[in-house]
Design an enzyme around this catalytic site. Sequence first.
Site, PDB file in Angstrom:
ATOM      1  N   ASP A  40     101.154  35.054  38.602  1.00 50.12           N
ATOM      2  CA  ASP A  40     101.122  36.052  37.532  1.00 50.12           C
ATOM      3  C   ASP A  40      99.775  36.034  36.820  1.00 50.12           C
ATOM      4  OD1 ASP A  40     104.594  35.864  36.410  1.00 50.12           O
ATOM      5  OD2 ASP A  40     103.661  36.385  38.311  1.00 50.12           O
ATOM      6  N   GLY A  41      99.230  34.824  36.653  1.00 46.62           N
ATOM      7  CA  GLY A  41      97.938  34.681  35.970  1.00 46.62           C
ATOM      8  C   GLY A  41      96.845  35.418  36.722  1.00 46.62           C
ATOM      9  N   GLU A  42      96.854  35.276  38.037  1.00 46.87           N
ATOM     10  CA  GLU A  42      95.844  35.958  38.849  1.00 46.87           C
ATOM     11  C   GLU A  42      96.015  37.463  38.743  1.00 46.87           C
ATOM     12  OE1 GLU A  42      95.456  32.628  42.389  1.00 46.87           O
ATOM     13  OE2 GLU A  42      96.823  34.257  42.609  1.00 46.87           O
ATOM     14  N   TYR A  43      97.286  37.879  38.800  1.00 46.97           N
ATOM     15  CA  TYR A  43      97.578  39.297  38.715  1.00 46.97           C
ATOM     16  C   TYR A  43      97.068  39.854  37.379  1.00 46.97           C
ATOM     17  CZ  TYR A  43      99.995  43.713  38.597  1.00 46.97           C
ATOM     18  OH  TYR A  43     100.250  45.046  38.513  1.00 46.97           O
ATOM     19  N   ASP A  44      97.405  39.137  36.299  1.00 45.77           N
ATOM     20  CA  ASP A  44      96.982  39.593  34.972  1.00 45.77           C
ATOM     21  C   ASP A  44      95.472  39.709  34.887  1.00 45.77           C
ATOM     22  OD1 ASP A  44      99.430  39.904  33.885  1.00 45.77           O
ATOM     23  OD2 ASP A  44      99.525  37.923  32.952  1.00 45.77           O
ATOM     24  N   SER A  89     106.887  48.874  28.762  1.00 46.01           N
ATOM     25  CA  SER A  89     106.281  47.562  28.917  1.00 46.01           C
ATOM     26  C   SER A  89     105.576  47.163  27.626  1.00 46.01           C
ATOM     27  CB  SER A  89     105.292  47.651  30.071  1.00 46.01           C
ATOM     28  OG  SER A  89     104.781  46.393  30.329  1.00 46.01           O
ATOM     29  N   LEU A  90     104.958  46.004  27.638  1.00 42.72           N
ATOM     30  CA  LEU A  90     104.218  45.534  26.471  1.00 42.72           C
ATOM     31  C   LEU A  90     102.739  45.443  26.815  1.00 42.72           C
ATOM     32  CD1 LEU A  90     106.424  42.485  25.406  1.00 42.72           C
ATOM     33  CD2 LEU A  90     106.023  44.517  24.027  1.00 42.72           C
ATOM     34  N   GLU A 120     108.890  35.930  19.344  1.00 37.71           N
ATOM     35  CA  GLU A 120     109.872  35.414  20.305  1.00 37.71           C
ATOM     36  C   GLU A 120     109.121  34.848  21.490  1.00 37.71           C
ATOM     37  OE1 GLU A 120     112.235  38.816  21.373  1.00 37.71           O
ATOM     38  OE2 GLU A 120     112.430  39.344  19.252  1.00 37.71           O
ATOM     39  N   LYS A 122     108.134  34.837  25.314  1.00 39.29           N
ATOM     40  CA  LYS A 122     108.112  35.842  26.371  1.00 39.29           C
ATOM     41  C   LYS A 122     108.723  35.203  27.614  1.00 39.29           C
ATOM     42  CE  LYS A 122     105.447  39.483  28.479  1.00 39.29           C
ATOM     43  NZ  LYS A 122     106.012  39.297  29.807  1.00 39.29           N
ATOM     44  N   ASP A 124     110.172  34.571  31.210  1.00 39.72           N
ATOM     45  CA  ASP A 124     109.662  35.020  32.499  1.00 39.72           C
ATOM     46  C   ASP A 124     110.802  35.263  33.475  1.00 39.72           C
ATOM     47  OD1 ASP A 124     107.751  35.821  34.190  1.00 39.72           O
ATOM     48  OD2 ASP A 124     106.925  33.844  34.608  1.00 39.72           O
ATOM     49  N   TYR A 232     116.983  40.377  23.809  1.00 36.23           N
ATOM     50  CA  TYR A 232     115.843  40.469  22.897  1.00 36.23           C
ATOM     51  C   TYR A 232     115.762  41.779  22.115  1.00 36.23           C
ATOM     52  CZ  TYR A 232     113.391  42.494  27.003  1.00 36.23           C
ATOM     53  OH  TYR A 232     113.034  43.243  28.083  1.00 36.23           O
ATOM     54  N   LYS A 295     106.314  40.985  17.371  1.00 35.41           N
ATOM     55  CA  LYS A 295     106.862  42.311  17.051  1.00 35.41           C
ATOM     56  C   LYS A 295     106.788  42.553  15.548  1.00 35.41           C
ATOM     57  CE  LYS A 295     110.233  41.740  20.805  1.00 35.41           C
ATOM     58  NZ  LYS A 295     111.621  41.731  21.260  1.00 35.41           N
ATOM     59  N   LYS A 319      99.729  36.392  25.573  1.00 35.18           N
ATOM     60  CA  LYS A 319      99.927  35.620  26.808  1.00 35.18           C
ATOM     61  C   LYS A 319      99.215  34.279  26.752  1.00 35.18           C
ATOM     62  CE  LYS A 319     101.594  37.590  30.324  1.00 35.18           C
ATOM     63  NZ  LYS A 319     101.231  38.649  31.148  1.00 35.18           N
ATOM     64  N   CYS A 413      70.031  16.833  55.721  1.00 36.68           N
ATOM     65  CA  CYS A 413      70.485  16.374  54.407  1.00 36.68           C
ATOM     66  C   CYS A 413      69.592  16.946  53.312  1.00 36.68           C
ATOM     67  CB  CYS A 413      70.449  14.847  54.383  1.00 36.68           C
ATOM     68  SG  CYS A 413      70.700  14.156  52.748  1.00 36.68           S
ATOM     69  N   CYS A 416      67.515  13.665  51.868  1.00 35.44           N
ATOM     70  CA  CYS A 416      66.535  12.875  52.629  1.00 35.44           C
ATOM     71  C   CYS A 416      66.062  13.573  53.901  1.00 35.44           C
ATOM     72  CB  CYS A 416      67.102  11.507  52.962  1.00 35.44           C
ATOM     73  SG  CYS A 416      68.346  11.558  54.269  1.00 35.44           S
ATOM     74  N   CYS A 431      75.439  12.898  56.255  1.00 34.72           N
ATOM     75  CA  CYS A 431      74.012  12.661  56.412  1.00 34.72           C
ATOM     76  C   CYS A 431      73.873  11.407  57.254  1.00 34.72           C
ATOM     77  CB  CYS A 431      73.384  12.452  55.039  1.00 34.72           C
ATOM     78  SG  CYS A 431      71.810  11.599  55.116  1.00 34.72           S
ATOM     79  N   CYS A 437      68.660   7.248  52.727  1.00 35.76           N
ATOM     80  CA  CYS A 437      68.912   8.467  51.957  1.00 35.76           C
ATOM     81  C   CYS A 437      69.077   8.103  50.487  1.00 35.76           C
ATOM     82  CB  CYS A 437      70.175   9.153  52.465  1.00 35.76           C
ATOM     83  SG  CYS A 437      70.616  10.600  51.498  1.00 35.76           S
TER      84      CYS A 437
HETATM   85  S1  IVH Z   1     110.431  43.195  23.995  1.00 35.83           S
HETATM   86  C1  IVH Z   1     108.864  47.933  24.597  1.00 35.83           C
HETATM   87  N1  IVH Z   1     110.836  40.619  24.048  1.00 35.83           N
HETATM   88  O1  IVH Z   1     108.193  41.364  28.920  1.00 35.83           O
HETATM   89  C2  IVH Z   1     109.139  46.678  25.357  1.00 35.83           C
HETATM   90  N2  IVH Z   1     110.143  41.666  26.066  1.00 35.83           N
HETATM   91  O2  IVH Z   1     105.719  42.856  29.580  1.00 35.83           O
HETATM   92  C3  IVH Z   1     109.799  45.650  24.471  1.00 35.83           C
HETATM   93  N3  IVH Z   1     109.969  40.108  27.949  1.00 35.83           N
HETATM   94  O3  IVH Z   1     109.618  44.322  30.090  1.00 35.83           O
HETATM   95  C4  IVH Z   1     110.038  44.386  25.208  1.00 35.83           C
HETATM   96  N4  IVH Z   1     110.580  38.296  26.866  1.00 35.83           N
HETATM   97  O4  IVH Z   1     110.837  42.096  30.562  1.00 35.83           O
HETATM   98  C5  IVH Z   1     110.479  41.701  24.763  1.00 35.83           C
HETATM   99  N5  IVH Z   1     111.262  38.324  23.924  1.00 35.83           N
HETATM  100  C6  IVH Z   1     110.913  39.406  24.625  1.00 35.83           C
HETATM  101  C7  IVH Z   1     110.596  39.320  25.993  1.00 35.83           C
HETATM  102  C8  IVH Z   1     110.211  40.483  26.675  1.00 35.83           C
HETATM  103  C9  IVH Z   1     110.206  38.799  28.037  1.00 35.83           C
HETATM  104  C10 IVH Z   1     109.517  40.954  29.073  1.00 35.83           C
HETATM  105  C11 IVH Z   1     110.331  42.191  29.268  1.00 35.83           C
HETATM  106  C12 IVH Z   1     109.333  43.309  29.208  1.00 35.83           C
HETATM  107  C13 IVH Z   1     108.060  42.607  29.539  1.00 35.83           C
HETATM  108  C14 IVH Z   1     106.861  43.332  29.001  1.00 35.83           C
END
Ligand code: IVH
Length: 677
Positions: A40-44, A89-90, A120, A122, A124, A232, A295, A319, A413, A416, A431, A437
């Site tokens: 995920d880190g690489e993707y991000d 998404s966030l 909160e 996050k 996974d 959540y 939030k 993150k 080398c 040397c 070497c 050397c």
């Molecule tokens: S709130 C408008 N709270 O993170 C979207 N999301 O990258 C509000 N996630 O799709 C989402 N923990 O799958 C919220 N405590 C949390 C979360 C959370 C994990 C995920 C969720 C969301 C993704 C966004």
Amino acid sequence: MTDLFATIDDDIITQMRALIEVLKKHNHAYYVLDNPTITDGEYDALRQQLVQLESQYPSLVQADSPVQTVGGEPLPFFTQVMHDIPMLSLGNVFDGEDLANFLRRANERLEQVVPEYEMELKLDGLAVSLKYQYGVFVQAITRGDGQTGEDITHNVRTIRNLPQVLPACQDIELLEVRGEVLMPKAGFEKLNRDSQAKGEKGFANPRNAAAGSLRQLNPAIAAARPLAFFGYSVNQGLPDDIETQSKAMAWLGQLGFETSPFAVARNQQQIQAYYDKVVQTREQLPFEIDGLVVKVNDLSLQQRLGFLSREPRWATAYKFAAQTVPTRLLDVEWQVGRTGTLTPVGKLEPVNVGGVTVSNVTLHNFGEIGRLGVMIGDMVSVHRAGDVIPKVSSVLPELRPADAKPIILPSHCPVCQSPVSLPEGEALARCTGGLICAAQQKEALIHFVSRRAMDIDGLGGQWLVKFFEMGLIQTVADIYELHTQADHLMTLEGLGEKSVAKMLAAIEQSKQTTLPRFIFALGIRGVGESTALNLAQTFGEFEQIRQADLPSLLAVADVGEITAQMIHDFFRAEHNMVVVNKLLAAGISWQTMSVPQDLPLSGQTWVVTGTLASMGRDEAKEKLLALGAKVAGSVSAKTTKVLAGEKAGSKLDKAVSLGVDIIDETAFLAMLEQSTL
Ligand code: IVH
């Protein structure tokens, strides 16, 4: 002029296209196949590069950019359901500065009001929307593409911590609760152990295990998996008197839902303090998280802030620093070690990995370069976990530039200029300069004075290297000539009469040593401490070792063909013998080792492996040596017995496959007791 701009634009578009294609491929692997090939880190980090390009060149944004869409295509074989309210998404922030910007933007929009923030974890896992009609669970839908998801009610119903009935909600016509389905770490590990035992592949991480479990048509599979739901948000049916996110979370808790722990903060410092605390305790959590979600606490203020395209303005994901990040390999330099091995060191475009800037990374050896298939100019993934030394975990060949260059082993080398050798089929290039050397000389000196070798404490640290660089000493034998230069040494900055006297006394004292230490100190390739000890015990006298032929060397515990050859060659090389003779002439001496013949374990070769409960491995080895056994580091046909403690691994396997006797700790302790009677 126009041409010039056209080229820059083309360049940017090419870069964007390359990133888009890579992200799309990984989106598919992640969302659809549940089988990601990068972390995920690489993707991000890749996504972040695209975000940055897009914000810098908004006019060049590509229509199909995944930054502009929420990932994931619903699978065809589940019923597709439209979300009543899109599941969005966030946005992400990665450091204090990003966070400050996010908070500032929210504050500015709210003008007079200073909002409170709710935080909160996050989680996974994967986002799911649940519906309850008059307090009865009726439907679960995945996020899908954010507008339409898949009906996975049959699977979610099997989740053990999910309340099926909410007696307190029987008057609420429709309640929608959103949250994350995840697999706790312990359950994930067990699941993977079980599937590996069955010869199956297992899942890459808990998130994928959770996703894979929910995407089954047969609910019996999900039922057998250790899944959990964490709520959540309440998106429909929230009682009017609940005006904040923290109260909504508390309410979910009262209804019987599991929720993430949550807290409230008034400013950035408080958010940062909570974040820092979570970073510290993250490992101890029973499930995986990849950041905090921050939030705006007041739900009416959330409404006022609304959304910017697909992300809320009232929340963001803070993150964690990625443990794995892509960066560019700019060049490779070759370092020469004590035994002449050439180690390729990658020069990277500096990158922050888990909070530390990394600009050099070892590529281990020439073989590793082949295994990774890496070229100079490539984008590589650099991984670092905890205190571990950073390493290149993979190459991203899709992003290889046209002018990438192969990494070529130097023929000579770099220190040397002696020829470099890479024996057929071997990973290590060396070497051939030996002690001529400078790099090997320096490392050989450092090794010679080290604690477990000649233990010349007073010469450690900077001085040895300094003397070498000044030309005062070249080989280890020159150390014992330093006293002739005492007057000169005293004139050096930082060295006075006293410290020189101390240093020379330490050198003098080191002359009284033991035969195994002396052999180890010579730095013969393949001869570590235990081999040195075995050589000393087998032959008893240095002269015998120096003259030993190949067959008698091979008869020594722990000495295989390659090591035997290296010992043999070492003592046949003229320049080495000059040094050894000088050392002996300087007065290095030891007490003669008796070669015990009549001890209980004389003639036996033991290997100790695994963890012992009653003593350390070194202690066990000492006890074995005292009983006359030789102790080897690896199992071979010459091994008499293997003492295997808890968690013994490959050595135990090898002993089993060779049919070598194995005893456990209890039997070993019983044996010790008997032999001391
Ligand atoms: S709130 C408008 N709270 O993170 C979207 N999301 O990258 C509000 N996630 O799709 C989402 N923990 O799958 C919220 N405590 C949390 C979360 C959370 C994990 C995920 C969720 C969301 C993704 C966004």
